[in-house]
Design an enzyme around this catalytic site. Sequence first.
Site, PDB file in Angstrom:
ATOM      1  N   HIS A 371      -0.423   0.302 -34.123  1.00  0.00           N
ATOM      2  CA  HIS A 371       1.454  -0.206 -34.696  1.00  0.00           C
ATOM      3  C   HIS A 371       2.667  -0.616 -34.748  1.00  0.00           C
ATOM      4  CE1 HIS A 371       1.525   3.306 -32.426  1.00  0.00           C
ATOM      5  NE2 HIS A 371       2.935   3.255 -31.995  1.00  0.00           N
ATOM      6  N   ASP A 372       1.774  -1.373 -33.059  1.00  0.00           N
ATOM      7  CA  ASP A 372       3.380  -1.932 -32.305  1.00  0.00           C
ATOM      8  C   ASP A 372       3.220  -3.324 -32.066  1.00  0.00           C
ATOM      9  OD1 ASP A 372       5.562   0.079 -32.700  1.00  0.00           O
ATOM     10  OD2 ASP A 372       5.257   1.175 -29.880  1.00  0.00           O
ATOM     11  N   LYS A 375       5.537  -5.878 -31.257  1.00  0.00           N
ATOM     12  CA  LYS A 375       6.382  -5.947 -29.903  1.00  0.00           C
ATOM     13  C   LYS A 375       5.996  -7.211 -29.522  1.00  0.00           C
ATOM     14  CE  LYS A 375       7.496  -1.172 -29.769  1.00  0.00           C
ATOM     15  NZ  LYS A 375       7.569   0.119 -28.384  1.00  0.00           N
ATOM     16  N   HIS A 400      10.128  -5.407 -34.943  1.00  0.00           N
ATOM     17  CA  HIS A 400       8.316  -5.645 -34.798  1.00  0.00           C
ATOM     18  C   HIS A 400       7.228  -4.607 -35.418  1.00  0.00           C
ATOM     19  CE1 HIS A 400       9.052  -1.045 -34.083  1.00  0.00           C
ATOM     20  NE2 HIS A 400       7.506  -1.240 -34.118  1.00  0.00           N
ATOM     21  N   HIS A 426       5.689   2.507 -40.168  1.00  0.00           N
ATOM     22  CA  HIS A 426       5.466   3.368 -39.476  1.00  0.00           C
ATOM     23  C   HIS A 426       7.157   3.803 -39.027  1.00  0.00           C
ATOM     24  CE1 HIS A 426       5.711   0.495 -35.397  1.00  0.00           C
ATOM     25  NE2 HIS A 426       5.932   1.299 -35.077  1.00  0.00           N
ATOM     26  N   HIS A 427       7.797   3.176 -39.060  1.00  0.00           N
ATOM     27  CA  HIS A 427       9.108   4.032 -38.707  1.00  0.00           C
ATOM     28  C   HIS A 427      10.115   3.483 -40.004  1.00  0.00           C
ATOM     29  CE1 HIS A 427       9.436   3.113 -34.593  1.00  0.00           C
ATOM     30  NE2 HIS A 427       8.833   1.958 -34.449  1.00  0.00           N
ATOM     31  N   ASP A 455       3.820   9.056 -32.905  1.00  0.00           N
ATOM     32  CA  ASP A 455       4.416   7.855 -32.218  1.00  0.00           C
ATOM     33  C   ASP A 455       5.944   8.822 -31.890  1.00  0.00           C
ATOM     34  OD1 ASP A 455       5.140   5.391 -30.964  1.00  0.00           O
ATOM     35  OD2 ASP A 455       6.217   4.548 -32.964  1.00  0.00           O
TER      36      ASP A 455
HETATM   37  P1  C2E Z   1       9.238   3.654 -28.648  1.00  0.00           P
HETATM   38  O1  C2E Z   1       9.809   3.990 -27.330  1.00  0.00           O
HETATM   39  O2  C2E Z   1       7.473   3.513 -29.217  1.00  0.00           O
HETATM   40  O3  C2E Z   1       9.513   4.720 -29.950  1.00  0.00           O
HETATM   41  C1  C2E Z   1       9.500   5.095 -30.693  1.00  0.00           C
HETATM   42  C2  C2E Z   1       9.812   6.235 -31.962  1.00  0.00           C
HETATM   43  O4  C2E Z   1      10.355   7.069 -31.074  1.00  0.00           O
HETATM   44  C3  C2E Z   1      11.503   5.202 -31.619  1.00  0.00           C
HETATM   45  O5  C2E Z   1      11.688   3.779 -32.714  1.00  0.00           O
HETATM   46  C4  C2E Z   1      12.545   6.963 -31.998  1.00  0.00           C
HETATM   47  O6  C2E Z   1      12.872   7.555 -33.607  1.00  0.00           O
HETATM   48  C5  C2E Z   1      11.825   7.789 -31.370  1.00  0.00           C
HETATM   49  N1  C2E Z   1      12.305   7.968 -30.510  1.00  0.00           N
HETATM   50  C6  C2E Z   1      12.157   7.442 -28.825  1.00  0.00           C
HETATM   51  N2  C2E Z   1      12.951   7.781 -28.030  1.00  0.00           N
HETATM   52  C7  C2E Z   1      14.194   8.988 -28.779  1.00  0.00           C
HETATM   53  C8  C2E Z   1      14.895   8.999 -27.879  1.00  0.00           C
HETATM   54  O7  C2E Z   1      15.597   9.247 -26.711  1.00  0.00           O
HETATM   55  N3  C2E Z   1      15.679   9.320 -28.958  1.00  0.00           N
HETATM   56  C9  C2E Z   1      15.332   9.919 -30.279  1.00  0.00           C
HETATM   57  N4  C2E Z   1      16.186  10.665 -31.203  1.00  0.00           N
HETATM   58  N5  C2E Z   1      13.902   9.501 -30.735  1.00  0.00           N
HETATM   59  C10 C2E Z   1      13.935   8.776 -30.222  1.00  0.00           C
HETATM   60  P2  C2E Z   1      12.700   3.306 -32.979  1.00  0.00           P
HETATM   61  O8  C2E Z   1      14.182   4.071 -32.513  1.00  0.00           O
HETATM   62  O9  C2E Z   1      12.903   2.795 -33.993  1.00  0.00           O
HETATM   63  O10 C2E Z   1      12.589   2.619 -31.984  1.00  0.00           O
HETATM   64  C11 C2E Z   1      11.760   0.806 -32.096  1.00  0.00           C
HETATM   65  C12 C2E Z   1      11.315   1.185 -30.354  1.00  0.00           C
HETATM   66  O11 C2E Z   1      12.596   0.435 -29.932  1.00  0.00           O
HETATM   67  C13 C2E Z   1      10.986   1.680 -29.949  1.00  0.00           C
HETATM   68  O12 C2E Z   1       9.567   2.331 -29.649  1.00  0.00           O
HETATM   69  C14 C2E Z   1      11.610   1.064 -27.933  1.00  0.00           C
HETATM   70  O13 C2E Z   1      10.542   0.406 -28.049  1.00  0.00           O
HETATM   71  C15 C2E Z   1      12.723   0.291 -28.857  1.00  0.00           C
HETATM   72  N6  C2E Z   1      14.253   1.119 -28.562  1.00  0.00           N
HETATM   73  C16 C2E Z   1      14.661   1.562 -29.024  1.00  0.00           C
HETATM   74  N7  C2E Z   1      15.632   2.560 -28.062  1.00  0.00           N
HETATM   75  C17 C2E Z   1      15.828   2.087 -27.550  1.00  0.00           C
HETATM   76  C18 C2E Z   1      16.554   1.958 -26.026  1.00  0.00           C
HETATM   77  O14 C2E Z   1      17.121   2.102 -25.998  1.00  0.00           O
HETATM   78  N8  C2E Z   1      16.274   0.613 -24.835  1.00  0.00           N
HETATM   79  C19 C2E Z   1      14.982   0.155 -25.227  1.00  0.00           C
HETATM   80  N9  C2E Z   1      14.893  -0.632 -24.024  1.00  0.00           N
HETATM   81  N10 C2E Z   1      13.955   0.482 -26.684  1.00  0.00           N
HETATM   82  C20 C2E Z   1      14.160   0.669 -26.969  1.00  0.00           C
HETATM   83 FE    FE Z   2       6.946   1.146 -33.351  1.00  0.00          FE
HETATM   84 FE    FE Z   3       4.663   3.302 -30.599  1.00  0.00          FE
END
Ligand code: C2E
Ligand code: FE
Ligand code: FE
Length: 511
Positions: A371-372, A375, A400, A426-427, A455
């Site tokens: 799914h990712d 990235k 991504h 997936h988002h 996820d």
């Molecule tokens: P990921 O780390 O695999 O996170 C997948 C999804 O999990 C996120 O999609 C979000 O829906 C949820 N999620 C993860 N952490 C949190 C959180 O702390 N709070 C809440 N409410 N939900 C959370 P999203 O937001 O579309 O993010 C997609 C991807 O973008 C993430 O995949 C990560 O790789 C990156 N990302 C998102 N926020 C940050 C961030 O603040 N810092 C960094 N370095 N990367 C981020």
């Molecule tokens: Fe994703």
């Molecule tokens: Fe993921």
Amino acid sequence: MTDLLDFAPETLECKDTLEERPWKIIIVDDEKEVHRITEMVLEDFLFNDKKLTFLHAYTAKEAKELIGQHPDTAVMLLDVVMEEKNSGLQVVKYIREELNNPFVRIVLRTGHPGEAPEKKVILDYDINDYKEKTELTSIKLFTTMISALRNYRDMMVIEKNRRALEKIVHASATIFELQSMKSFAAAALSQMTALLNLDNSLMLCHVNGFAATVGNDDYYIVVGTGIYEKHTSINIKDVVSSQVCDYIQKAIKEKKNIYGDGKYIAYFENEVNTRNIIYLENIKKLTEVEESFVDLFCSNLSIAFDNLYLKKELEDTQKEVVFTLGELTEARSYETGNHVKRVSIYCKILANSYGLSDEEINMLEIAAPMHDVGKVAIPDVILNKPGKLTEEEYQLVKQHAAIGHDILSKSNREIMMAAATIALQHHEKYDGTGYPKGLRGEDIHIFARIVGLADVFDALSNDRVYKRAWDMETILNYIEEEKGKHFDPKLVEIFFQQKEEIMATWSRLRD
Ligand code: C2E
Ligand code: FE
Ligand code: FE
Ligand code: SIN
Ligand code: SIN
Ligand code: SIN
């Protein structure tokens, strides 16, 4: 194999009596004397080396009961006038119209010349012959009987072949649906048994047999039935006599089906050059037509087997590629260790309870880890930024989904296409506030809804470079709170129903 000895006596029970079964004749007449004379005249009668066996009825009522109980009757000698003037015709109507038995040959007999039914009746009800009883005490009874039996025999051969064809069509369709080698072998074995047992609808004998496949020049049982039921994975040399081994070797060497001594060996191979046999015991010698049906079925087996084998190869290759891709992504984004594996298992649990088919679950399990993949296109500094993303950075990361879709949709393999859809969607969120398209509810593919939940659960329950793992209670509250918002409400319910299994996976594979 010593435990085979425990079963061996069972084979002795089974005698093939089909060949000797006599032709069933029903005599219907209100005069006892007619029964006696008919039976006497036909005492030594033989047709195709088979004798006659007689059943007796003295009224129309008894005749109806008797033919109902004996649908395999070959000929009925039927008196026209019994308790009523048209008793005989009532019986004929009953047989053809109520019982729908078109097979039994009917010879009408009357002691009252001039009471012959109309020609139309004879044609409509397929009555074989119309005789005066005086004729039937002579040689004429012989010729009448021979012509009726010949007629019946030919009808039965045609009917048998029709049933065989029906079975082949059905069996082949079944075989093509199958997903695993073992279920394939089991189905092939049972369909072959049915095919060779057409006459034997009562299953007088239970069939002993197995399907075996080659390995290191020896043959091993894939699946067995009857006395071989418990012999999976055993070398056939250990379970059959050396004589049977010789038959099997001969079938393999000559690449053909072999019958000998009540044993039938069907041989089939396929493009990937695996050689297979189906072995059955207690089988009567096949007619030429039956042989041709078995050949036809075996060639369908080969094709189905190839399909299955190739499908498995393909899936194995795809699984490998997919996991490698998934792991690469993981490594790149420093998402630790088992993310891909865990998400895949959560998906399987959710999909199963949601009621997806085994095939869909299998596909989702393989496709979910990708799914990712998109990235890979996101710059390292952003992806691995330890803190919160700026709005601009987040817009970039969000790409991504579409990028992953572009990469995966290059292939038109079913699994790759499923993976592409998952990457793209997936988002998305159930309430329509997700990205990239803002799809809503069931417009989001079920695979993507499932992966979406799995996820997020995994992202929250593990450390990321940008955040610490949340505690479980907070996570569960969050998921409940997002029911119908981010997540499909039905999936949230399933998530809580399956909480125990999900938690077990989480603690087993946590980083
Ligand atoms: P990921 O780390 O695999 O996170 C997948 C999804 O999990 C996120 O999609 C979000 O829906 C949820 N999620 C993860 N952490 C949190 C959180 O702390 N709070 C809440 N409410 N939900 C959370 P999203 O937001 O579309 O993010 C997609 C991807 O973008 C993430 O995949 C990560 O790789 C990156 N990302 C998102 N926020 C940050 C961030 O603040 N810092 C960094 N370095 N990367 C981020
Ligand atoms: Fe994703
Ligand atoms: Fe993921
Ligand atoms: C029968 O025995 O019922 C007739 C089948 C046949 O031998 O063709
Ligand atoms: C599969 O279902 O295993 C993929 C086969 C294909 O799409 O060609
Ligand atoms: C699917 O099985 O592929 C779709 C089912 C759904 O969207 O609920």
